[in-house]
Motif scaffolding. Structure first.
Motif, PDB file in Angstrom:
ATOM      1  N   LEU A  12     -37.912 -77.332  -2.726  1.00 55.32           N
ATOM      2  CA  LEU A  12     -36.486 -77.066  -2.875  1.00 55.32           C
ATOM      3  C   LEU A  12     -36.264 -75.693  -3.503  1.00 55.32           C
ATOM      4  CD1 LEU A  12     -33.531 -77.945  -2.779  1.00 55.32           C
ATOM      5  CD2 LEU A  12     -33.856 -79.056  -5.002  1.00 55.32           C
ATOM      6  N   SER A  13     -37.029 -75.377  -4.531  1.00 57.50           N
ATOM      7  CA  SER A  13     -36.900 -74.065  -5.176  1.00 57.50           C
ATOM      8  C   SER A  13     -37.215 -72.949  -4.197  1.00 57.50           C
ATOM      9  CB  SER A  13     -37.839 -73.981  -6.385  1.00 57.50           C
ATOM     10  OG  SER A  13     -37.487 -74.939  -7.366  1.00 57.50           O
ATOM     11  N   ALA A  14     -38.247 -73.151  -3.384  1.00 60.07           N
ATOM     12  CA  ALA A  14     -38.616 -72.121  -2.410  1.00 60.07           C
ATOM     13  C   ALA A  14     -37.525 -71.957  -1.356  1.00 60.07           C
ATOM     14  CB  ALA A  14     -39.942 -72.490  -1.749  1.00 60.07           C
ATOM     15  N   ARG A  15     -36.930 -73.085  -0.920  1.00 57.97           N
ATOM     16  CA  ARG A  15     -35.870 -73.006   0.089  1.00 57.97           C
ATOM     17  C   ARG A  15     -34.629 -72.322  -0.465  1.00 57.97           C
ATOM     18  NH1 ARG A  15     -35.832 -77.879   1.228  1.00 57.97           N
ATOM     19  NH2 ARG A  15     -33.906 -78.676   0.304  1.00 57.97           N
ATOM     20  N   LEU A  16     -34.254 -72.660  -1.713  1.00 58.86           N
ATOM     21  CA  LEU A  16     -33.093 -72.012  -2.320  1.00 58.86           C
ATOM     22  C   LEU A  16     -33.323 -70.519  -2.495  1.00 58.86           C
ATOM     23  CD1 LEU A  16     -32.113 -74.646  -5.053  1.00 58.86           C
ATOM     24  CD2 LEU A  16     -30.917 -74.165  -2.910  1.00 58.86           C
ATOM     25  N   ALA A  17     -34.541 -70.154  -2.892  1.00 57.44           N
ATOM     26  CA  ALA A  17     -34.848 -68.731  -3.056  1.00 57.44           C
ATOM     27  C   ALA A  17     -34.769 -68.005  -1.722  1.00 57.44           C
ATOM     28  CB  ALA A  17     -36.227 -68.564  -3.672  1.00 57.44           C
ATOM     29  N   ALA A  18     -35.266 -68.671  -0.663  1.00 55.72           N
ATOM     30  CA  ALA A  18     -35.223 -68.044   0.664  1.00 55.72           C
ATOM     31  C   ALA A  18     -33.788 -67.889   1.142  1.00 55.72           C
ATOM     32  CB  ALA A  18     -36.030 -68.883   1.649  1.00 55.72           C
ATOM     33  N   GLU A  19     -32.946 -68.937   0.911  1.00 52.35           N
ATOM     34  CA  GLU A  19     -31.543 -68.848   1.322  1.00 52.35           C
ATOM     35  C   GLU A  19     -30.806 -67.777   0.517  1.00 52.35           C
ATOM     36  OE1 GLU A  19     -30.075 -72.772   0.844  1.00 52.35           O
ATOM     37  OE2 GLU A  19     -31.067 -73.555   2.644  1.00 52.35           O
ATOM     38  N   HIS A  20     -31.135 -67.680  -0.764  1.00 58.82           N
ATOM     39  CA  HIS A  20     -30.541 -66.634  -1.603  1.00 58.82           C
ATOM     40  C   HIS A  20     -30.889 -65.263  -1.039  1.00 58.82           C
ATOM     41  CE1 HIS A  20     -30.441 -63.751  -4.934  1.00 58.82           C
ATOM     42  NE2 HIS A  20     -29.491 -64.506  -5.461  1.00 58.82           N
ATOM     43  N   ASP A  21     -32.151 -65.081  -0.672  1.00 60.43           N
ATOM     44  CA  ASP A  21     -32.567 -63.787  -0.112  1.00 60.43           C
ATOM     45  C   ASP A  21     -31.884 -63.525   1.223  1.00 60.43           C
ATOM     46  OD1 ASP A  21     -34.170 -63.382  -2.275  1.00 60.43           O
ATOM     47  OD2 ASP A  21     -36.010 -64.078  -1.302  1.00 60.43           O
ATOM     48  N   ASP A  22     -31.709 -64.602   2.035  1.00 61.27           N
ATOM     49  CA  ASP A  22     -31.041 -64.422   3.330  1.00 61.27           C
ATOM     50  C   ASP A  22     -29.606 -63.939   3.121  1.00 61.27           C
ATOM     51  OD1 ASP A  22     -33.281 -65.201   4.668  1.00 61.27           O
ATOM     52  OD2 ASP A  22     -32.632 -67.269   4.980  1.00 61.27           O
ATOM     53  N   ILE A  23     -28.886 -64.578   2.189  1.00 55.36           N
ATOM     54  CA  ILE A  23     -27.503 -64.182   1.927  1.00 55.36           C
ATOM     55  C   ILE A  23     -27.456 -62.763   1.376  1.00 55.36           C
ATOM     56  CG2 ILE A  23     -25.468 -64.669   0.516  1.00 55.36           C
ATOM     57  CD1 ILE A  23     -26.211 -67.625   0.662  1.00 55.36           C
ATOM     58  N   ALA A  24     -28.389 -62.487   0.435  1.00 52.69           N
ATOM     59  CA  ALA A  24     -28.410 -61.153  -0.159  1.00 52.69           C
ATOM     60  C   ALA A  24     -28.686 -60.085   0.897  1.00 52.69           C
ATOM     61  CB  ALA A  24     -29.466 -61.094  -1.264  1.00 52.69           C
ATOM     62  N   ASN A  25     -29.609 -60.382   1.805  1.00 46.12           N
ATOM     63  CA  ASN A  25     -29.921 -59.401   2.857  1.00 46.12           C
ATOM     64  C   ASN A  25     -28.760 -59.233   3.817  1.00 46.12           C
ATOM     65  OD1 ASN A  25     -32.497 -58.867   1.898  1.00 46.12           O
ATOM     66  ND2 ASN A  25     -33.420 -60.544   3.051  1.00 46.12           N
ATOM     67  N   TYR A  26     -28.011 -60.344   4.037  1.00 46.21           N
ATOM     68  CA  TYR A  26     -26.858 -60.249   4.932  1.00 46.21           C
ATOM     69  C   TYR A  26     -25.748 -59.418   4.304  1.00 46.21           C
ATOM     70  CZ  TYR A  26     -22.619 -61.723   7.365  1.00 46.21           C
ATOM     71  OH  TYR A  26     -21.428 -61.731   8.031  1.00 46.21           O
ATOM     72  N   LEU A  27     -25.514 -59.689   3.001  1.00 45.88           N
ATOM     73  CA  LEU A  27     -24.431 -58.988   2.329  1.00 45.88           C
ATOM     74  C   LEU A  27     -24.811 -57.571   1.944  1.00 45.88           C
ATOM     75  CD1 LEU A  27     -23.198 -61.834  -0.049  1.00 45.88           C
ATOM     76  CD2 LEU A  27     -22.140 -61.098   2.078  1.00 45.88           C
ATOM     77  N   TYR A  28     -26.058 -57.378   1.557  1.00 47.74           N
ATOM     78  CA  TYR A  28     -26.507 -56.073   1.081  1.00 47.74           C
ATOM     79  C   TYR A  28     -27.775 -55.658   1.817  1.00 47.74           C
ATOM     80  CZ  TYR A  28     -23.531 -57.642  -2.721  1.00 47.74           C
ATOM     81  OH  TYR A  28     -22.487 -58.143  -3.446  1.00 47.74           O
ATOM     82  N   PRO A  29     -27.681 -55.381   3.101  1.00 43.96           N
ATOM     83  CA  PRO A  29     -28.881 -55.026   3.866  1.00 43.96           C
ATOM     84  C   PRO A  29     -29.570 -53.795   3.278  1.00 43.96           C
ATOM     85  CG  PRO A  29     -26.874 -54.471   5.077  1.00 43.96           C
ATOM     86  CD  PRO A  29     -26.452 -55.290   3.897  1.00 43.96           C
ATOM     87  N   GLY A  30     -30.879 -53.943   3.083  1.00 41.02           N
ATOM     88  CA  GLY A  30     -31.665 -52.800   2.653  1.00 41.02           C
ATOM     89  C   GLY A  30     -31.684 -52.561   1.164  1.00 41.02           C
ATOM     90  N   ARG A  31     -31.025 -53.457   0.363  1.00 39.17           N
ATOM     91  CA  ARG A  31     -31.085 -53.254  -1.081  1.00 39.17           C
ATOM     92  C   ARG A  31     -30.985 -54.597  -1.793  1.00 39.17           C
ATOM     93  NH1 ARG A  31     -25.753 -52.896  -3.360  1.00 39.17           N
ATOM     94  NH2 ARG A  31     -24.111 -52.912  -1.788  1.00 39.17           N
ATOM     95  N   LEU A  32     -31.435 -54.637  -3.019  1.00 39.34           N
ATOM     96  CA  LEU A  32     -31.439 -55.878  -3.780  1.00 39.34           C
ATOM     97  C   LEU A  32     -30.020 -56.266  -4.155  1.00 39.34           C
ATOM     98  CD1 LEU A  32     -34.448 -55.268  -6.176  1.00 39.34           C
ATOM     99  CD2 LEU A  32     -34.397 -56.722  -4.158  1.00 39.34           C
ATOM    100  N   ARG A  33     -29.792 -57.563  -4.249  1.00 40.16           N
ATOM    101  CA  ARG A  33     -28.483 -58.050  -4.656  1.00 40.16           C
ATOM    102  C   ARG A  33     -28.274 -57.775  -6.134  1.00 40.16           C
ATOM    103  NH1 ARG A  33     -26.026 -64.066  -3.566  1.00 40.16           N
ATOM    104  NH2 ARG A  33     -23.942 -63.643  -4.312  1.00 40.16           N
ATOM    105  N   GLY A  34     -27.075 -57.385  -6.509  1.00 42.72           N
ATOM    106  CA  GLY A  34     -26.774 -57.068  -7.898  1.00 42.72           C
ATOM    107  C   GLY A  34     -26.478 -58.303  -8.719  1.00 42.72           C
ATOM    108  N   THR A  35     -25.935 -58.123  -9.885  1.00 41.04           N
ATOM    109  CA  THR A  35     -25.687 -59.220 -10.811  1.00 41.04           C
ATOM    110  C   THR A  35     -24.290 -59.811 -10.662  1.00 41.04           C
ATOM    111  OG1 THR A  35     -25.012 -57.607 -12.474  1.00 41.04           O
ATOM    112  CG2 THR A  35     -27.310 -58.326 -12.509  1.00 41.04           C
ATOM    113  N   GLY A  36     -23.551 -59.412  -9.656  1.00 42.92           N
ATOM    114  CA  GLY A  36     -22.218 -59.955  -9.459  1.00 42.92           C
ATOM    115  C   GLY A  36     -21.149 -58.914  -9.731  1.00 42.92           C
TER     116      GLY A  36
END
Length: 356
Positions: free
Chosen positions: A90-114
């Motif tokens: 579950l932790s791995a899946r949530l981390a992967a989904e988080h990365d997917d959303i972050a890559n969608y919203l911020y392609p090419g850079r790390l997601r910020g702190t909000g």
């Protein structure tokens, strides 16, 4: 006897190996493979269970007890392993989904702190703007009395203006005596009751009305109200303050205008409007084709309001104006529909970082 002892020793070794493998398993696939080994027909557990019927009666209790303990130990180890593996996956899946959303919203850079919500950003900018103009920031309760919300503002019972605000009344005290405030104007009353003029204050906060949501309205929204009470205050001061605010917030390309209106708590009164930032004044759905967006109401404080708070209208005069912070944010970023603001849409929220 020696053969039985050897089988029991093999069973003990098998349980120890299986428990060790279960402790190191990290995926469901690994768990399935270990479970197949434990429950296989050729496993020591299954072999010894089948041999029970052929054992001498005197050896069956000892072997049966060993088998029971082995099964209980392996079942407990399996349950613990399944819980741990499920959590890991579950932790791995949530981390992967988080990365997917972050890559969608911020392609090419790390997601910020909000980011602060657009309404919060707008409120902070407005507070800074008005404090730089010499205003103090005041706040008041969102649950108000009928006196502060209506009566003291020259809106007595059965006044038509009450119906226009469609209030949310609370089941507290006398009927229709307590409500969610419909505007930030009650804080005007509280300020004038507690402070001696001169008063230069702005009041930001959330207000509530039973409005049908559309492109420009939501039932819960935010207002900012300005109040000035001093000697010699005129309508010219009101107009100059609104023009200064409009230029400072929107820039020189946006025009403001005052249009005669009626409000019970001000006299004379005016609605102030700005050029629609969506269409640049050409007319669109957001501004109902007029080219102008109403931001709020304004006017000179009514003498009856001064009478309610014990201020002499012969000595002091003042003005007040208020507008929706949500509407202001909508116009600032050219947002076509205000209903987007309360939605927790990541695609919208992600764009709020550094918007203003």
């Amino acid at each position: 006897m020696a053969e039985i002892d050897a089988s029991l020793e093999e069973l003990t070794d098998f349980c120890a190996r299986s428990a060790a493998m279960l402790q190191t398993a990290r995926t469901t696939e690994e768990l399935v493979a270990i479970k197949e080994q434990i429950h296989a027909r050729t496993s020591p557990l299954a072999t010894l269970s089948k041999a029970m019927r052929n054992l001498p009666p005197k050896d069956r209790p000892r072997v049966g007890s060993m088998l029971h303990e082995a099964r209980a130990e392996l079942e407990a180890a399996l349950k613990a392993a399944e819980t741990r593996v499920n959590e890991l996956e579950l932790s791995a899946r949530l981390a992967a989904e988080h990365d997917d959303i972050a890559n969608y919203l911020y392609p090419g850079r790390l997601r910020g702190t909000g980011a602060l919500h657009l309404i919060t950003q707008t409120r902070m900018i407005l507070e800074d703007l008005f404090t730089s103009m010499g205003f103090m920031v005041a706040e008041g309760p969102e649950v108000e009395t009928e006196f502060h919300n209506f009566e003291a503002l020259n809106i007595p019972k059965y006044h038509p203006a009450r119906a226009n605000q469609d209030s949310f009344y609370l089941n507290y005290g006398e009927p229709e005596s307590t409500l969610l405030r419909t505007h930030t104007s009650p804080v005007q009353i509280r300020l004038m009751q507690s402070r001696t003029p001169p008063i230069y204050a702005v009041v930001p906060g959330r207000v509530y009305r039973r409005d049908t949501p559309d492109a420009r309205h939501t039932p819960a929204f935010h207002q900012l109200e300005a109040l000035v009470v001093d000697r010699g205050i005129s309508f010219a001061h009101l107009k100059a303050t609104i023009e200064t605010f409009t230029r400072a917030y929107f820039g020189p390309g946006i025009q403001a205008r005052l249009r005669p209106a009626y409000f019970p708590f001000t006299e004379p009164s005016a609605e102030f409007e700005i050029t629609c930032t969506i269409c640049g004044g050409d007319g669109c759905r957001t501004c109902s084709g007029t080219g102008w967006i109403e931001l709020g109401g304004s006017g000179m404080v009514h003498p009856k309001v001064f009478a309610h708070v014990g201020i002499d209208p012969e000595e002091y005069s003042g003005f007040a104006f208020g507008f929706g912070i949500d509407r202001l944010a909508q116009m600032k970023v050219a947002l076509k529909d205000m209903r987007i603001l309360p939605d927790n849409d990541l695609r919208v929220l992600a764009q709020m970082r550094g918007v203003l």
